[in-house]
Design a protein around this motif. Sequence first.
Motif, PDB file in Angstrom:
ATOM      1  N   ASP A  57      61.966  12.613  47.710  1.00  0.00           N
ATOM      2  CA  ASP A  57      61.700  13.541  48.815  1.00  0.00           C
ATOM      3  C   ASP A  57      60.213  13.572  49.147  1.00  0.00           C
ATOM      4  O   ASP A  57      59.824  13.596  50.314  1.00  0.00           O
ATOM      5  CB  ASP A  57      62.156  14.958  48.461  1.00  0.00           C
ATOM      6  N   TYR A  58      59.399  13.578  48.118  1.00  0.00           N
ATOM      7  CA  TYR A  58      57.947  13.592  48.281  1.00  0.00           C
ATOM      8  C   TYR A  58      57.488  12.344  49.049  1.00  0.00           C
ATOM      9  O   TYR A  58      56.743  12.435  50.026  1.00  0.00           O
ATOM     10  CB  TYR A  58      57.293  13.681  46.904  1.00  0.00           C
ATOM     11  N   ARG A  60      59.188  10.382  50.979  1.00  0.00           N
ATOM     12  CA  ARG A  60      59.730  10.373  52.336  1.00  0.00           C
ATOM     13  C   ARG A  60      58.879  11.220  53.288  1.00  0.00           C
ATOM     14  O   ARG A  60      58.823  10.949  54.481  1.00  0.00           O
ATOM     15  CB  ARG A  60      61.162  10.915  52.298  1.00  0.00           C
ATOM     16  N   THR A  61      58.212  12.229  52.741  1.00  0.00           N
ATOM     17  CA  THR A  61      57.391  13.134  53.539  1.00  0.00           C
ATOM     18  C   THR A  61      56.039  12.533  53.901  1.00  0.00           C
ATOM     19  O   THR A  61      55.489  12.818  54.953  1.00  0.00           O
ATOM     20  CB  THR A  61      57.161  14.440  52.753  1.00  0.00           C
ATOM     21  N   THR A  78      49.331  14.895  55.683  1.00  0.00           N
ATOM     22  CA  THR A  78      50.692  15.064  55.151  1.00  0.00           C
ATOM     23  C   THR A  78      50.644  15.535  53.695  1.00  0.00           C
ATOM     24  O   THR A  78      51.575  16.190  53.237  1.00  0.00           O
ATOM     25  CB  THR A  78      51.531  13.771  55.271  1.00  0.00           C
ATOM     26  N   ARG A  81      50.822  19.490  53.064  1.00  0.00           N
ATOM     27  CA  ARG A  81      52.059  20.276  53.181  1.00  0.00           C
ATOM     28  C   ARG A  81      52.318  20.986  51.856  1.00  0.00           C
ATOM     29  O   ARG A  81      51.858  20.566  50.804  1.00  0.00           O
ATOM     30  CB  ARG A  81      53.233  19.377  53.562  1.00  0.00           C
ATOM     31  N   GLN A  85      57.971  23.384  51.745  1.00  0.00           N
ATOM     32  CA  GLN A  85      58.308  22.735  53.008  1.00  0.00           C
ATOM     33  C   GLN A  85      59.109  21.451  52.795  1.00  0.00           C
ATOM     34  O   GLN A  85      59.729  20.959  53.724  1.00  0.00           O
ATOM     35  CB  GLN A  85      57.027  22.400  53.790  1.00  0.00           C
ATOM     36  N   VAL A  86      59.077  20.929  51.591  1.00  0.00           N
ATOM     37  CA  VAL A  86      59.675  19.624  51.313  1.00  0.00           C
ATOM     38  C   VAL A  86      60.828  19.711  50.307  1.00  0.00           C
ATOM     39  O   VAL A  86      61.744  18.908  50.330  1.00  0.00           O
ATOM     40  CB  VAL A  86      58.583  18.661  50.780  1.00  0.00           C
TER      41      VAL A  86
END
Length: 140
Positions: A57-58, A60-61, A78, A81, A85-86
């Motif tokens: 997930d990290y 991908r952000t 980025t 963030r 939020q992620v």
Amino acid sequence: MDLKLDIRISKIMTTRIVTIEMDDRLTVAKEIFDNAPFHHLLVIEHDKLQGILSERDYLRTLSPNIGNINETERDSETLQRRAHQVMTRNPITISPNQTIRQASELLLKHDIGSLPVLDKGKLTGIITWKDLLTAFVAKR
């Protein structure tokens, strides 16, 4: 029936867990992912589990330009963030008294890679698909 499937989560879970706070920036997650063998960070607020931030997930952000010659200020932003939020909210959890069969079923049903372990609401560990495979193939 294989008795290994009845092994309790408490016997194989990882108790060395890494937590971050809801408002921690992704720079904190980057530091942990870059320097530790963890792929899942448990996100807490007031010592209560709020979510889970996987390395997937990290990544991908983040902007794909982070750390290379094409990186711009917008790319590096980025990393500013916040974890909340992620992260994945309300993660699927498991009790230390449940079995590796039950853990395996949850991972497959929800297509996830790890389960935070909660004992009466208190975060006590984490179990991943690798832990389950290791327990399954381990000699008695």
